[in-house]
Design an enzyme around this catalytic site. Structure first.
Site, PDB file in Angstrom:
ATOM      1  N   GLY A  50       0.861  -0.985   0.057  1.00 48.31           N
ATOM      2  CA  GLY A  50       0.111  -0.027  -0.213  1.00 48.31           C
ATOM      3  C   GLY A  50       0.921   1.274  -0.066  1.00 48.31           C
ATOM      4  N   GLY A  62      19.996   8.982 -33.811  1.00 53.19           N
ATOM      5  CA  GLY A  62      19.517   9.747 -32.545  1.00 53.19           C
ATOM      6  C   GLY A  62      20.286   9.337 -31.304  1.00 53.19           C
TER       7      GLY A  62
HETATM    8  C1  HXC Z   1      -2.842  -2.679  10.869  1.00 51.58           C
HETATM    9  C2  HXC Z   1      -1.783  -4.430  10.351  1.00 51.58           C
HETATM   10  C3  HXC Z   1      -1.481  -4.083   9.143  1.00 51.58           C
HETATM   11  C4  HXC Z   1      -2.099  -2.804   8.672  1.00 51.58           C
HETATM   12  C5  HXC Z   1      -0.551  -5.929   9.182  1.00 51.58           C
HETATM   13  N1  HXC Z   1      -1.271  -5.701  10.523  1.00 51.58           N
HETATM   14  N2  HXC Z   1      -0.804  -4.908   8.314  1.00 51.58           N
HETATM   15  N3  HXC Z   1      -2.361  -3.830  11.361  1.00 51.58           N
HETATM   16  N4  HXC Z   1      -2.818  -1.975   9.583  1.00 51.58           N
HETATM   17  N5  HXC Z   1      -1.970  -2.504   7.526  1.00 51.58           N
HETATM   18  C6  HXC Z   1      -1.168  -6.527  11.657  1.00 51.58           C
HETATM   19  C7  HXC Z   1      -1.886  -7.592  11.473  1.00 51.58           C
HETATM   20  O1  HXC Z   1      -3.162  -7.654  11.819  1.00 51.58           O
HETATM   21  C8  HXC Z   1      -1.025  -8.699  12.706  1.00 51.58           C
HETATM   22  O2  HXC Z   1      -1.405  -8.292  13.853  1.00 51.58           O
HETATM   23  C9  HXC Z   1       0.435  -8.167  12.449  1.00 51.58           C
HETATM   24  O3  HXC Z   1       0.371  -7.049  11.792  1.00 51.58           O
HETATM   25  C10 HXC Z   1       0.965  -9.101  11.649  1.00 51.58           C
HETATM   26  O4  HXC Z   1       0.297  -9.356  10.464  1.00 51.58           O
HETATM   27  P1  HXC Z   1       0.072 -10.962   9.789  1.00 51.58           P
HETATM   28  O5  HXC Z   1      -0.905 -10.615   8.853  1.00 51.58           O
HETATM   29  O6  HXC Z   1      -0.002 -11.838  11.094  1.00 51.58           O
HETATM   30  O7  HXC Z   1       1.637 -11.079   9.070  1.00 51.58           O
HETATM   31  P2  HXC Z   1       1.769 -11.853   7.768  1.00 51.58           P
HETATM   32  O8  HXC Z   1       0.881 -13.080   7.400  1.00 51.58           O
HETATM   33  O9  HXC Z   1       3.302 -12.093   7.616  1.00 51.58           O
HETATM   34  O10 HXC Z   1       1.156 -10.827   6.844  1.00 51.58           O
HETATM   35  C11 HXC Z   1       1.910  -9.611   6.586  1.00 51.58           C
HETATM   36  C12 HXC Z   1       1.221  -8.740   5.502  1.00 51.58           C
HETATM   37  C13 HXC Z   1      -0.479  -8.890   5.799  1.00 51.58           C
HETATM   38  C14 HXC Z   1       1.250  -9.374   4.278  1.00 51.58           C
HETATM   39  C15 HXC Z   1       1.483  -7.412   5.597  1.00 51.58           C
HETATM   40  O11 HXC Z   1      -0.566  -8.509   7.328  1.00 51.58           O
HETATM   41  C16 HXC Z   1      -1.349  -7.829   5.108  1.00 51.58           C
HETATM   42  O12 HXC Z   1      -1.415  -8.103   3.902  1.00 51.58           O
HETATM   43  N6  HXC Z   1      -1.572  -6.701   5.454  1.00 51.58           N
HETATM   44  C17 HXC Z   1      -2.374  -5.564   5.006  1.00 51.58           C
HETATM   45  C18 HXC Z   1      -1.578  -5.124   3.838  1.00 51.58           C
HETATM   46  C19 HXC Z   1      -2.470  -3.978   3.179  1.00 51.58           C
HETATM   47  O13 HXC Z   1      -3.430  -4.122   2.528  1.00 51.58           O
HETATM   48  N7  HXC Z   1      -1.917  -2.768   3.363  1.00 51.58           N
HETATM   49  C20 HXC Z   1      -2.455  -1.585   2.808  1.00 51.58           C
HETATM   50  C21 HXC Z   1      -3.166  -0.853   3.760  1.00 51.58           C
HETATM   51  S1  HXC Z   1      -3.763   0.440   2.760  1.00 51.58           S
HETATM   52  P3  HXC Z   1      -1.506  -9.393  15.148  1.00 51.58           P
HETATM   53  O14 HXC Z   1      -2.118  -8.325  16.075  1.00 51.58           O
HETATM   54  O15 HXC Z   1      -2.375 -10.299  14.800  1.00 51.58           O
HETATM   55  O16 HXC Z   1       0.044  -9.501  15.377  1.00 51.58           O
HETATM   56  C22 HXC Z   1      -2.591   1.545   2.378  1.00 51.58           C
HETATM   57  C23 HXC Z   1      -3.129   2.806   1.535  1.00 51.58           C
HETATM   58  C24 HXC Z   1      -2.420   3.994   1.660  1.00 51.58           C
HETATM   59  O17 HXC Z   1      -1.644   1.485   2.643  1.00 51.58           O
HETATM   60  C25 HXC Z   1      -2.114   4.761   0.527  1.00 51.58           C
HETATM   61  C26 HXC Z   1      -1.380   6.121   0.867  1.00 51.58           C
HETATM   62  C27 HXC Z   1      -0.714   6.848  -0.216  1.00 51.58           C
END
Ligand code: HXC
Length: 510
Positions: free
Chosen positions: A167, A403
């Protein structure tokens, strides 16, 4: 009565425990270092000074509690005795997600680095915007991005992707100068992950197929260097920093490499075949010329028909740009153009002279290239060289056609010194194509068209496709014996040391 100092130290100890032992163990199982270990691995021993360790999240929605250091460690230290600012996102703390205060710590560090005139290294390991914090986390991303741009071209910005970079997390690295990716499990970069991609487009793809190091190093061009693991990534950062000045107002460090600047390079006779059609790997030529054969190639697998990287000549940091005939005859295409243009502009930002080795048959013809905008991308190469006010030294090795001859650091765009090897062919196009066009009628009317064609090709080659015609016009400074390449370049770098710089610019991603 509570001892205030002990109270602070107790709080600090809790912060040092990061996301807790269980999460740290999980990280170790996948062969990764913790965020604090990564910092220690990069910096000189005991040099790290942490800033704002007590900052915590202000948001409490969805049960959000205070998080240690708000999931990011920021501070400064030294690498090989030279100052650097650093931040490391801590995956053990809510997946390194970027909340409001996490983001503001990074933004503050960027301000601090820019004010102090020192590089910033970001160690990225983040699930992106902290979903619990909604728009506050988006605000902080914006604050970071704006500072990335303000710092662009003024202090070097290096980012290492050591875990997920999802993201909003992708843009700060993309706005910097260099992205290094590790081969760590779970290390990938994408704006939208496989699940969203699947839901929106129906495409089924794994995270690594979507945004793993192989994709970004070879296909998208988002990644400049790849490291086996955390430790080798930190070594790569050290190496990269060693070539760079601390900021745009300083010169890069000069190193005593012990390699004689006057050393002859007769091996070039063997490396470069006289036959214009025979390929060779230009990296061999580069290694023959630079100090101690050491060449840090940037983006080696992306658009390999262009080679760019950092080396030292006579101990001075030097940007090397070359066409590489080993791949697609060394032509300039969309990706090669972007790669060269961005690298030349980076060198121009940071006072690194550029040496260009030319062996280019032209811009790549074809519908695909035209439709992808080879005109616009090719123009960037012309723009970058014309804009540059660092010392520019060009060596025409063999082909320099059309070029692409102009674009590849020609005298006409402002190169300070241009040399050609005796094998150089400087012409509007290759003799074969040229003869077929201008002698078409004669060839067709002849009883022996093949013979006449060969004669005409040779006639054209004699007249234009050699360096003498260009030398007679003053378009090149001299035709040199390849064995003197290194000494000629060393001498040029010395004489151009005091070259006056024009106005500075930023290093926009392209
Ligand atoms: C809050 C998050 C998080 C997030 C992960 N966690 N991403 N918490 N916000 N974006 C938390 C999980 O809930 C989990 O909490 C811990 O971090 C570890 O994550 P896991 O999923 O257990 O680990 P893993 O299996 O290794 O996967 C990691 C990951 C996955 C691939 C990053 O968590 C994931 O897909 N997260 C979301 C990614 C995403 O969609 N990001 C985009 C956000 S929107 P606990 O408490 O269980 O330990 C964005 C837009 C902004 O960024 C644009 C600005 C220009």
């Amino acid at each position: 009565m509570i001892n205030p100092l002990r109270d602070v130290e107790n709080r600090r100890r809790m912060i040092m425990e990061m996301g807790g032992q269980e999460k740290i163990e999980k990280l170790r199982e996948s062969g990764k270092l913790t965020a604090r270990e990564r910092i220690e691995c990069l910096l000189d021993e005991n040099s790290f000074v942490e800033l704002m360790p007590f900052v915590e999240s202000r948001n409490t929605d969805f049960g959000l509690k205070a998080l240690p250091a708000d999931g990011v460690i920021t501070g400064y230290g030294t690498v090989d005795g030279r100052p650097v600012c650093i931040y490391a996102q801590d995956f053990t703390v809510l997946g390194g997600s970027l909340g409001e205060m996490h983001g503001l710590k990074i933004a503050h560090l960027l301000d601090f680095a820019l004010e102090s005139g020192i590089p910033v290294v970001g160690l990225c390991d983040s699930g992106g915007a902290r979903i619990h914090e909604g728009v506050d986390s988006l605000k902080s991303y914006g604050e970071i991005f704006r500072r990335n741009v303000q710092a662009s071209g003024r202090i070097p910005q290096i980012n290492v992707i050591m875990g997920p970079c999802a993201g909003g997390a992708v843009y700060s690295p993309a706005l910097g100068d260099f992205v290094i990716m590790t081969k760590n499990r779970g290390c990938h970069m994408f704006i939208t992950g496989p699940k969203v991609v699947g839901a929106v487009t129906g495409e089924k793809i794994s995270p690594s197929e979507l945004g793993g190091w192989e994709i970004h190093a070879a296909k998208s061009g988002n990644c400049h260097l790849v490291a086996e693991n955390d430790i080798s990534a930190m070594q790569l950062v050290k190496k990269l920093l060693s070539f760079l000045p601390l900021n745009c107002d300083e010169s890069p460090p000069v190193v005593n490499t012990g390699d004689d600047p006057m050393r002859r390079t007769p091996e070039i006779y063997e490396i470069v075949p006289e036959d214009q059609k025979k390929p060779y790997d230009v990296r061999e030529l580069i290694r023959a010329v630079v100090d101690c054969r050491e060449f840090l190639e940037i983006q080696p697998n992306f658009a390999p028909n262009a080679t760019v990287g950092l080396a030292r000549i006579d101990g001075k940091s030097t940007g090397i740009v070359a066409n590489n005939p080993w791949f697609y005859a060394g032509c300039l295409d969309v990706d090669a153009s972007d790669k060269i243009a961005r690298f030349v502009r980076f060198c121009d930002c940071f006072n690194i002279p550029v040496v260009t080795f030319v062996d280019v048959p032209g811009y790549l013809p074809g519908v695909e290239q035209e439709h992808r905008g080879v005109i616009r991308h090719g123009a960037k190469v012309i723009y970058a060289y014309s804009e540059a006010s660092i010392p520019l030294i060009t060596v025409i090795v063999r082909k320099a056609y059309g070029g692409a001859y102009i674009a590849m650091g020609s005298k006409h765009l402002g190169a300070d010194i241009v040399y050609a090897f005796p094998t150089a062919e400087i012409a509007v196009m290759g003799p074969e194509g040229a003869a077929e066009i201008i002698f078409k009628k004669e060839i067709e009317a002849s009883e022996k068209p093949e013979e006449v064609k060969l004669e005409k090709i040779e006639e054209y080659r004699q007249k234009f496709a050699n360096p003498v015609r260009a030398a007679a016009r003053g378009y090149i400074d001299d035709v040199i014996d390849p064995q003197y390449t290194r000494m000629r370049i060393s001498s040029a770098l010395r004489i151009l040391e005091r070259k006056q710089r024009r106005k500075k610019h930023r290093n926009m991603p392209m």
